[in-house]
Design a protein around this motif. Structure first.
Motif, PDB file in Angstrom:
ATOM      1  N   UNK A 334       0.841  -1.188   0.000  1.00  0.00           N
ATOM      2  CA  UNK A 334       0.000   0.000   0.000  1.00  0.00           C
ATOM      3  C   UNK A 334       0.886   1.252   0.000  1.00  0.00           C
ATOM      4  N   UNK A 335       0.561   2.199  -0.867  1.00  0.00           N
ATOM      5  CA  UNK A 335       1.332   3.441  -0.962  1.00  0.00           C
ATOM      6  C   UNK A 335       0.808   4.431   0.061  1.00  0.00           C
ATOM      7  N   UNK A 336       1.719   4.987   0.849  1.00  0.00           N
ATOM      8  CA  UNK A 336       1.342   5.953   1.873  1.00  0.00           C
ATOM      9  C   UNK A 336       1.688   7.359   1.393  1.00  0.00           C
ATOM     10  N   UNK A 337       0.676   8.169   1.166  1.00  0.00           N
ATOM     11  CA  UNK A 337       0.868   9.539   0.691  1.00  0.00           C
ATOM     12  C   UNK A 337       0.916  10.482   1.892  1.00  0.00           C
ATOM     13  N   UNK A 338       1.877  11.405   1.869  1.00  0.00           N
ATOM     14  CA  UNK A 338       2.024  12.334   2.986  1.00  0.00           C
ATOM     15  C   UNK A 338       1.721  13.777   2.594  1.00  0.00           C
ATOM     16  N   UNK A 339       1.694  14.072   1.295  1.00  0.00           N
ATOM     17  CA  UNK A 339       1.460  15.463   0.882  1.00  0.00           C
ATOM     18  C   UNK A 339       0.894  15.484  -0.532  1.00  0.00           C
ATOM     19  N   UNK A 340       0.068  16.494  -0.822  1.00  0.00           N
ATOM     20  CA  UNK A 340      -0.547  16.647  -2.141  1.00  0.00           C
ATOM     21  C   UNK A 340      -0.473  18.104  -2.575  1.00  0.00           C
ATOM     22  N   UNK A 341      -0.438  18.292  -3.892  1.00  0.00           N
ATOM     23  CA  UNK A 341      -0.433  19.636  -4.459  1.00  0.00           C
ATOM     24  C   UNK A 341      -1.162  19.591  -5.791  1.00  0.00           C
ATOM     25  N   UNK A 342      -1.876  20.675  -6.110  1.00  0.00           N
ATOM     26  CA  UNK A 342      -2.659  20.722  -7.341  1.00  0.00           C
ATOM     27  C   UNK A 342      -2.287  21.934  -8.175  1.00  0.00           C
ATOM     28  N   UNK A 343      -2.207  21.727  -9.485  1.00  0.00           N
ATOM     29  CA  UNK A 343      -2.146  22.827 -10.424  1.00  0.00           C
ATOM     30  C   UNK A 343      -3.548  23.083 -10.941  1.00  0.00           C
ATOM     31  N   UNK A 344      -3.647  23.832 -11.998  1.00  0.00           N
ATOM     32  CA  UNK A 344      -4.980  24.158 -12.528  1.00  0.00           C
ATOM     33  C   UNK A 344      -5.743  22.906 -12.918  1.00  0.00           C
ATOM     34  N   UNK A 345      -5.086  22.009 -13.670  1.00  0.00           N
ATOM     35  CA  UNK A 345      -5.762  20.793 -14.133  1.00  0.00           C
ATOM     36  C   UNK A 345      -4.898  19.552 -13.943  1.00  0.00           C
ATOM     37  N   UNK A 346      -4.094  19.535 -12.882  1.00  0.00           N
ATOM     38  CA  UNK A 346      -3.289  18.339 -12.608  1.00  0.00           C
ATOM     39  C   UNK A 346      -3.032  18.232 -11.112  1.00  0.00           C
ATOM     40  N   UNK A 347      -2.596  17.043 -10.691  1.00  0.00           N
ATOM     41  CA  UNK A 347      -2.357  16.752  -9.279  1.00  0.00           C
ATOM     42  C   UNK A 347      -1.033  16.029  -9.127  1.00  0.00           C
ATOM     43  N   UNK A 348      -0.281  16.376  -8.091  1.00  0.00           N
ATOM     44  CA  UNK A 348       0.977  15.696  -7.759  1.00  0.00           C
ATOM     45  C   UNK A 348       0.933  15.352  -6.273  1.00  0.00           C
ATOM     46  N   UNK A 349       1.288  14.098  -5.936  1.00  0.00           N
ATOM     47  CA  UNK A 349       1.325  13.675  -4.539  1.00  0.00           C
ATOM     48  C   UNK A 349       2.693  13.077  -4.231  1.00  0.00           C
ATOM     49  N   UNK A 350       3.076  13.141  -2.954  1.00  0.00           N
ATOM     50  CA  UNK A 350       4.378  12.648  -2.495  1.00  0.00           C
ATOM     51  C   UNK A 350       4.159  11.520  -1.498  1.00  0.00           C
ATOM     52  N   UNK A 351       4.874  10.404  -1.706  1.00  0.00           N
ATOM     53  CA  UNK A 351       4.739   9.267  -0.806  1.00  0.00           C
ATOM     54  C   UNK A 351       5.777   9.341   0.309  1.00  0.00           C
ATOM     55  N   UNK A 352       5.564   8.531   1.332  1.00  0.00           N
ATOM     56  CA  UNK A 352       6.494   8.509   2.462  1.00  0.00           C
ATOM     57  C   UNK A 352       7.854   7.959   2.062  1.00  0.00           C
ATOM     58  N   UNK A 353       7.925   7.227   0.948  1.00  0.00           N
ATOM     59  CA  UNK A 353       9.182   6.675   0.472  1.00  0.00           C
ATOM     60  C   UNK A 353       9.903   7.607  -0.487  1.00  0.00           C
ATOM     61  N   UNK A 354       9.360   8.817  -0.677  1.00  0.00           N
ATOM     62  CA  UNK A 354      10.038   9.801  -1.509  1.00  0.00           C
ATOM     63  C   UNK A 354       9.670   9.760  -2.966  1.00  0.00           C
ATOM     64  N   UNK A 356       7.084  10.441  -6.214  1.00  0.00           N
ATOM     65  CA  UNK A 356       6.037  11.384  -6.594  1.00  0.00           C
ATOM     66  C   UNK A 356       5.164  10.755  -7.670  1.00  0.00           C
ATOM     67  N   UNK A 357       3.875  10.979  -7.553  1.00  0.00           N
ATOM     68  CA  UNK A 357       2.898  10.465  -8.503  1.00  0.00           C
ATOM     69  C   UNK A 357       2.078  11.648  -9.022  1.00  0.00           C
ATOM     70  N   UNK A 358       1.770  11.627 -10.315  1.00  0.00           N
ATOM     71  CA  UNK A 358       1.058  12.756 -10.912  1.00  0.00           C
ATOM     72  C   UNK A 358      -0.043  12.264 -11.835  1.00  0.00           C
ATOM     73  N   UNK A 359      -1.052  13.115 -12.026  1.00  0.00           N
ATOM     74  CA  UNK A 359      -2.176  12.787 -12.907  1.00  0.00           C
ATOM     75  C   UNK A 359      -2.771  14.082 -13.425  1.00  0.00           C
ATOM     76  N   UNK A 360      -3.369  14.010 -14.621  1.00  0.00           N
ATOM     77  CA  UNK A 360      -4.033  15.180 -15.169  1.00  0.00           C
ATOM     78  C   UNK A 360      -3.440  15.652 -16.475  1.00  0.00           C
ATOM     79  N   UNK A 361      -3.610  16.919 -16.758  1.00  0.00           N
ATOM     80  CA  UNK A 361      -3.178  17.519 -18.016  1.00  0.00           C
ATOM     81  C   UNK A 361      -1.660  17.647 -18.053  1.00  0.00           C
ATOM     82  N   UNK A 362      -1.060  17.181 -19.152  1.00  0.00           N
ATOM     83  CA  UNK A 362       0.393  17.240 -19.299  1.00  0.00           C
ATOM     84  C   UNK A 362       0.778  17.961 -20.584  1.00  0.00           C
ATOM     85  N   UNK A 363       0.001  18.992 -20.922  1.00  0.00           N
ATOM     86  CA  UNK A 363       0.221  19.712 -22.184  1.00  0.00           C
ATOM     87  C   UNK A 363       1.607  20.331 -22.253  1.00  0.00           C
TER      88      UNK A 363
END
Length: 371
Positions: A334-354, A356-363
């Motif tokens: 199980x991935x443990x997320x400790x922090x999240x941040x959002x841009x206008x149309x995308x999301x980036x999260x940081x796991x406890x293991x360092x 980063x995972x991202x989703x959304x618009x990548x124009x």
């Protein structure tokens, strides 16, 4: 008939609004930067238009001409406009001496016999390191044993080293997010989020807060202090989390981004409790989507999902109920997320293991995943 006078012509100079530098810089921008740096406008304009590219400088051109005159086949030393400018202004002159123009025949001899006076500081450093290594004898086993250990004391947390060549940094895992100091929520500006950025009406209503105003401290938050506030320059809604881990949302809700109930509305005028079980430790908001981080490391998202910014593995353009985010990973853990941040149309999260995972618009490559 009176004698005619010749009309004087003036050299046309760029107007303040005319673009004269890369990135849309106008003459007014160049003048302001020049004043700030204490340089002439022409010097700043030359630096900007160089864009960091190496060019044949005045010094290198004179060196090349001298070498050609002396019958040398090698090309002259090259530099950059920025390095030449700094040398001419008297900065770093000792680090990069000007090539001599009076004794070309002795150039090769002087270069081979000197270890400290080269035109390339990097090459000089390499030679110095080589000479030092040659002078030092090989360490014996006795010397090795007598040396005191310089390694850092062992840590209870595992560490991971970066792949940097010049400097290695140790990161302690798992990553933890510092706990902010709680406080009382205050807001300024209008509470009518339907009009933000859309109309130019005069802010004269009672709900148009002209200065920071304590917002619903007793009536809504029951005098609980706020630990986290999530807002953004691209959003017209906000999320606040109390020290008890309870999340509240208010603002524009046309895509259900406030996550209140199971539908949409033009506006949620006051902070309203998000009816989602769990204790929350983090939040982030985009233009029309929201993300909550739970204490156990799980992540929830709601709102606009046209570009997949909610990260819930569905093509539905609007997520009207909070859904748990899905991670594309080969690990069964199980991935443990400790922090999240959002841009206008995308999301980036940081796991406890360092990670980063991202989703959304990548124009414009904002996801940072190479896609």
């Amino acid at each position: 008939m009176p004698a005619t006078r010749k009309r004087r012509t003036r050299t046309k100079s760029p107007t303040n609004a005319e673009i004269v530098a890369p990135g849309g810089g106008t003459q007014s921008d160049v003048n302001k930067l020049a004043k700030h740096l204490g340089l002439s406008g022409n010097a700043v304009s030359s630096i900007l238009n160089c864009e960091g590219n190496g060019v044949a400088s005045r010094i290198s051109r004179s060196s090349t001409n001298n070498e050609e005159g002396a019958g040398n086949a090698g090309a002259g030393a090259t530099s950059s406009a920025w390095a030449d400018f700094m040398n001419e202004e008297g900065f770093g002159a000792g680090d990069a001496p000007t090539p001599s123009t009076t004794a070309p025949a002795a150039t090769s001899t002087a270069t081979s016999t000197s270890n400290n006076t080269t035109t390339d500081e990097k090459d000089s450093n390499k030679k110095l390191k080589t000479n030092e290594n040659e002078q030092q004898p090989k360490a014996t086993s006795t010397n090795t044993e007598s040396k005191k250990s310089t390694s850092p004391p062992p840590s209870s947390k595992p560490t991971i080293k970066s792949s940097a060549v010049d400097e290695q940094r140790d990161y302690q895992l798992p990553i933890t997010v510092p706990t902010p100091t709680p406080g009382i929520l205050a807001q300024s500006g209008t509470l009518d989020s339907t009009t933000i950025g859309r109309t130019k009406r005069t802010l004269s209503e009672t709900y148009d807060l002209q200065e920071p105003t304590i917002l619903a401290y007793k009536s809504i938050f029951n005098q609980s202090k706020i630990a986290i506030i999530a807002t953004s320059s691209t959003s017209a809604h906000s999320i606040a989390i109390t020290t008890d881990g309870v999340a509240y949302a208010w603002g524009r809700n046309e895509m259900g981004q406030c996550g209140i109930g199971s539908g949409t509305s033009a506006c949620v005028p006051l902070p309203t409790k998000i009816e989602l079980e769990g204790k929350f430790v983090g939040a982030a908001v985009g233009k029309n989507h929201s993300v909550l981080v739970e204490e156990d490391g799980s992540v929830w998202a709601v709102g606009g999902n046209k570009y997949g910014q909610c990260g819930v593995n569905t093509k539905i353009e609007a997520i009207l109920k909070w859904k748990k985010c899905v991670f594309d990973t080969d690990s069964s853990e199980e991935i443990e997320i400790v922090q999240a941040s959002c841009g206008e149309n995308f999301t980036v999260v940081l796991s406890s293991e360092g990670y980063m995972y991202s989703a959304g618009l990548s124009e414009f490559g904002q996801l940072g995943n190479g896609e």
